[in-house]
Design a protein around this motif. Structure first.
Motif, PDB file in Angstrom:
ATOM      1  N   ASN A  53       6.322  -6.531   1.721  1.00  0.00           N
ATOM      2  CA  ASN A  53       6.702  -8.235   0.860  1.00  0.00           C
ATOM      3  C   ASN A  53       6.633  -7.921  -1.016  1.00  0.00           C
ATOM      4  OD1 ASN A  53       8.772  -8.696   2.534  1.00  0.00           O
ATOM      5  ND2 ASN A  53       7.136  -9.615   4.095  1.00  0.00           N
ATOM      6  N   TRP A  54       5.600  -8.253  -0.821  1.00  0.00           N
ATOM      7  CA  TRP A  54       5.422  -8.541  -2.594  1.00  0.00           C
ATOM      8  C   TRP A  54       5.128  -7.728  -3.369  1.00  0.00           C
ATOM      9  CZ3 TRP A  54       3.882 -12.245  -5.766  1.00  0.00           C
ATOM     10  CH2 TRP A  54       2.650 -12.619  -6.394  1.00  0.00           C
ATOM     11  N   ALA A  55       5.262  -5.990  -2.514  1.00  0.00           N
ATOM     12  CA  ALA A  55       5.940  -5.480  -3.964  1.00  0.00           C
ATOM     13  C   ALA A  55       7.159  -5.850  -3.675  1.00  0.00           C
ATOM     14  CB  ALA A  55       5.907  -4.334  -2.965  1.00  0.00           C
ATOM     15  N   LYS A  56       8.113  -6.349  -3.322  1.00  0.00           N
ATOM     16  CA  LYS A  56       9.272  -7.010  -3.948  1.00  0.00           C
ATOM     17  C   LYS A  56      10.109  -8.057  -3.507  1.00  0.00           C
ATOM     18  CE  LYS A  56      11.236  -6.314   1.217  1.00  0.00           C
ATOM     19  NZ  LYS A  56      11.938  -5.655   2.355  1.00  0.00           N
ATOM     20  N   ARG A  81       5.315 -21.195  -8.804  1.00  0.00           N
ATOM     21  CA  ARG A  81       4.771 -22.100  -8.818  1.00  0.00           C
ATOM     22  C   ARG A  81       4.852 -23.509  -8.032  1.00  0.00           C
ATOM     23  NH1 ARG A  81       9.978 -22.894 -11.149  1.00  0.00           N
ATOM     24  NH2 ARG A  81       9.867 -24.589 -10.420  1.00  0.00           N
ATOM     25  N   LYS A  82       5.176 -24.052  -6.947  1.00  0.00           N
ATOM     26  CA  LYS A  82       4.643 -24.958  -6.290  1.00  0.00           C
ATOM     27  C   LYS A  82       3.972 -24.579  -5.144  1.00  0.00           C
ATOM     28  CE  LYS A  82       9.833 -26.840  -7.645  1.00  0.00           C
ATOM     29  NZ  LYS A  82      10.751 -27.852  -6.604  1.00  0.00           N
ATOM     30  N   TYR A  83       3.809 -23.139  -4.577  1.00  0.00           N
ATOM     31  CA  TYR A  83       2.966 -22.682  -3.748  1.00  0.00           C
ATOM     32  C   TYR A  83       2.074 -21.584  -3.973  1.00  0.00           C
ATOM     33  CZ  TYR A  83       7.448 -25.525  -1.954  1.00  0.00           C
ATOM     34  OH  TYR A  83       8.006 -26.261  -1.248  1.00  0.00           O
ATOM     35  N   GLN A  84       1.086 -21.298  -2.228  1.00  0.00           N
ATOM     36  CA  GLN A  84       0.074 -20.803  -3.018  1.00  0.00           C
ATOM     37  C   GLN A  84       0.588 -18.858  -2.145  1.00  0.00           C
ATOM     38  OE1 GLN A  84      -3.113 -20.795  -4.634  1.00  0.00           O
ATOM     39  NE2 GLN A  84      -2.030 -22.540  -5.212  1.00  0.00           N
ATOM     40  N   ILE A  85       0.460 -18.021  -2.150  1.00  0.00           N
ATOM     41  CA  ILE A  85       0.377 -17.284  -1.446  1.00  0.00           C
ATOM     42  C   ILE A  85      -0.239 -16.342  -0.835  1.00  0.00           C
ATOM     43  CG2 ILE A  85       2.235 -14.975  -1.462  1.00  0.00           C
ATOM     44  CD1 ILE A  85       3.790 -16.306  -3.401  1.00  0.00           C
ATOM     45  N   MET A  86      -0.612 -16.593   0.021  1.00  0.00           N
ATOM     46  CA  MET A  86      -1.551 -15.722   0.426  1.00  0.00           C
ATOM     47  C   MET A  86      -1.233 -13.677   1.159  1.00  0.00           C
ATOM     48  SD  MET A  86      -4.465 -17.043   3.098  1.00  0.00           S
ATOM     49  CE  MET A  86      -5.335 -18.670   2.759  1.00  0.00           C
ATOM     50  N   VAL A  87      -1.476 -12.977   0.395  1.00  0.00           N
ATOM     51  CA  VAL A  87      -0.788 -11.721   0.809  1.00  0.00           C
ATOM     52  C   VAL A  87      -1.987 -10.720   1.558  1.00  0.00           C
ATOM     53  CG1 VAL A  87       0.420  -9.705  -0.359  1.00  0.00           C
ATOM     54  CG2 VAL A  87       0.638 -11.746  -1.057  1.00  0.00           C
ATOM     55  N   TYR A  88      -0.932  -9.840   2.927  1.00  0.00           N
ATOM     56  CA  TYR A  88      -2.148  -8.893   3.406  1.00  0.00           C
ATOM     57  C   TYR A  88      -2.055  -7.510   3.508  1.00  0.00           C
ATOM     58  CZ  TYR A  88       1.498  -9.773   7.000  1.00  0.00           C
ATOM     59  OH  TYR A  88       2.726  -9.616   7.654  1.00  0.00           O
ATOM     60  N   PRO A  89      -3.309  -6.850   3.577  1.00  0.00           N
ATOM     61  CA  PRO A  89      -2.549  -5.385   3.124  1.00  0.00           C
ATOM     62  C   PRO A  89      -1.259  -5.297   4.348  1.00  0.00           C
ATOM     63  CG  PRO A  89      -4.601  -5.656   4.054  1.00  0.00           C
ATOM     64  CD  PRO A  89      -4.245  -6.973   4.006  1.00  0.00           C
ATOM     65  N   ARG A  90      -0.648  -4.262   4.137  1.00  0.00           N
ATOM     66  CA  ARG A  90      -0.061  -3.185   4.869  1.00  0.00           C
ATOM     67  C   ARG A  90      -0.152  -1.748   4.553  1.00  0.00           C
ATOM     68  NH1 ARG A  90       4.384  -5.594   7.713  1.00  0.00           N
ATOM     69  NH2 ARG A  90       4.595  -3.276   8.529  1.00  0.00           N
ATOM     70  N   SER A  91      -0.121  -0.397   5.786  1.00  0.00           N
ATOM     71  CA  SER A  91      -0.345   0.469   5.177  1.00  0.00           C
ATOM     72  C   SER A  91       0.578   1.251   4.094  1.00  0.00           C
ATOM     73  CB  SER A  91      -0.549   1.229   6.522  1.00  0.00           C
ATOM     74  OG  SER A  91      -0.448   2.653   6.550  1.00  0.00           O
ATOM     75  N   TYR A 119       0.709   0.745   0.802  1.00  0.00           N
ATOM     76  CA  TYR A 119       1.172  -0.090  -0.922  1.00  0.00           C
ATOM     77  C   TYR A 119      -0.166  -0.794  -1.164  1.00  0.00           C
ATOM     78  CZ  TYR A 119       6.042  -0.975   1.971  1.00  0.00           C
ATOM     79  OH  TYR A 119       7.573  -0.479   2.615  1.00  0.00           O
ATOM     80  N   ASP A 120      -0.084  -0.691  -1.744  1.00  0.00           N
ATOM     81  CA  ASP A 120      -1.110  -1.147  -3.082  1.00  0.00           C
ATOM     82  C   ASP A 120      -0.162  -2.536  -2.888  1.00  0.00           C
ATOM     83  OD1 ASP A 120      -2.762  -1.384  -4.977  1.00  0.00           O
ATOM     84  OD2 ASP A 120      -1.082  -1.351  -6.708  1.00  0.00           O
ATOM     85  N   VAL A 176      -1.491 -16.617  -6.417  1.00  0.00           N
ATOM     86  CA  VAL A 176      -1.290 -15.847  -5.213  1.00  0.00           C
ATOM     87  C   VAL A 176      -2.603 -14.937  -5.044  1.00  0.00           C
ATOM     88  CG1 VAL A 176      -0.643 -13.622  -4.773  1.00  0.00           C
ATOM     89  CG2 VAL A 176       0.685 -14.951  -6.036  1.00  0.00           C
ATOM     90  N   LYS A 177      -3.367 -14.912  -3.805  1.00  0.00           N
ATOM     91  CA  LYS A 177      -4.476 -14.047  -3.123  1.00  0.00           C
ATOM     92  C   LYS A 177      -4.229 -13.021  -2.129  1.00  0.00           C
ATOM     93  CE  LYS A 177      -8.532 -15.433  -0.893  1.00  0.00           C
ATOM     94  NZ  LYS A 177     -10.186 -16.355  -0.482  1.00  0.00           N
ATOM     95  N   ALA A 178      -4.830 -11.878  -2.809  1.00  0.00           N
ATOM     96  CA  ALA A 178      -5.190 -10.780  -1.646  1.00  0.00           C
ATOM     97  C   ALA A 178      -6.448 -11.193  -1.146  1.00  0.00           C
ATOM     98  CB  ALA A 178      -5.482 -10.373  -2.366  1.00  0.00           C
ATOM     99  N   VAL A 179      -5.702 -10.510   0.975  1.00  0.00           N
ATOM    100  CA  VAL A 179      -6.746 -11.581   1.464  1.00  0.00           C
ATOM    101  C   VAL A 179      -6.804 -10.061   2.082  1.00  0.00           C
ATOM    102  CG1 VAL A 179      -6.189 -14.554   1.938  1.00  0.00           C
ATOM    103  CG2 VAL A 179      -4.478 -12.360   3.528  1.00  0.00           C
ATOM    104  N   GLN A 180      -8.081  -9.822   2.609  1.00  0.00           N
ATOM    105  CA  GLN A 180      -8.335  -8.314   3.139  1.00  0.00           C
ATOM    106  C   GLN A 180      -8.398  -8.220   4.763  1.00  0.00           C
ATOM    107  OE1 GLN A 180      -8.309  -5.544   1.366  1.00  0.00           O
ATOM    108  NE2 GLN A 180      -8.065  -6.881  -0.481  1.00  0.00           N
ATOM    109  N   THR A 181      -7.273  -8.819   5.427  1.00  0.00           N
ATOM    110  CA  THR A 181      -7.727  -9.059   7.205  1.00  0.00           C
ATOM    111  C   THR A 181      -7.359  -7.215   7.486  1.00  0.00           C
ATOM    112  OG1 THR A 181      -4.988  -8.541   7.051  1.00  0.00           O
ATOM    113  CG2 THR A 181      -6.056 -10.721   6.912  1.00  0.00           C
TER     114      THR A 181
END
Length: 198
Positions: free
Chosen positions: A113-116, A128-138, A140-141, A152-157
């Protein structure tokens, strides 16, 4: 005195059905990231999945409620059921902030979802208004540009390659997938004979 907010992760999805991949991910974020709770927001209609046949909203909510009941930092939410359809994340977040001013909401999304993300409605407002946590998906870079660092934070789940599509297909094929879903979810699926004729 500085106001303390309840840090609440918003994990939206159709959850058709909710499975252990969803639960393990949210569990990790509660225990290893700076979240007090994770809300599983059951989505009536994903704007990107208009052609997908969904189970009734209430049945999917019932399964999420069953799956999250045993962990105090999870909440099943039907918040989007009362909002206009299709559900756009920016509208949901606005309404959540208005309804729960004591909470600080963080959006939880996958690298797919982050990719698009720039195709979403009002992505600049969300950033602007919210924090986003992005988790890995096979496949996707997971790259977070410097321009959005801090928002935005990449989380290594842990990467658990389970999908609701796989679950539904397996049930249709008569497979026993009892360890891929919460026991209570599996009970509901069997009792209601869900996904058998997909």
């Amino acid at each position: 005195m500085e106001k303390t907010f309840i840090k609440t992760g918003i994990f939206g999805g159709t959850f058709n059905p909710v499975h252990i991949g969803h639960l393990a991910l949210a569990n990790y974020l509660c225990e290893y990231e700076d979240l007090d709770e994770v809300w599983f927001l059951v989505t009536p209609q994903n704007p990107f999945k208009k052609d997908v046949r969904l189970l009734d909203d209430r049945i999917r909510l019932e399964m999420v409620e069953a799956a999250t009941r045993g962990y105090p930092r999870f909440r099943a939410s039907d918040f989007e059921f009362g909002l206009p359809r299709p559900s756009y994340t920016v509208d949901t977040l606005r309404k959540l902030s208005e309804t729960y001013p004591e909470r600080e909401f963080t959006l939880i999304i996958g690298a797919d979802n982050w990719a698009k993300f720039d195709e979403w409605r009002s992505p600049e407002e969300i950033l602007r208004k919210y924090q986003i946590m992005v988790y890995p998906r096979s496949g996707y870079d997971l790259h977070i540009p410097d321009t959005v660092q801090g928002h935005v934070k990449a989380v290594q789940t842990p990467l658990l390659e389970i999908s609701s599509t796989f679950i539904r297909r397996a049930i249709t094929e008569g497979k026993d997938i009892c360890y891929f879903v919460h026991p209570e979810v599996y009970r509901i699926i069997r009792e209601k004979k869900l996904y058998i004729s997909e």
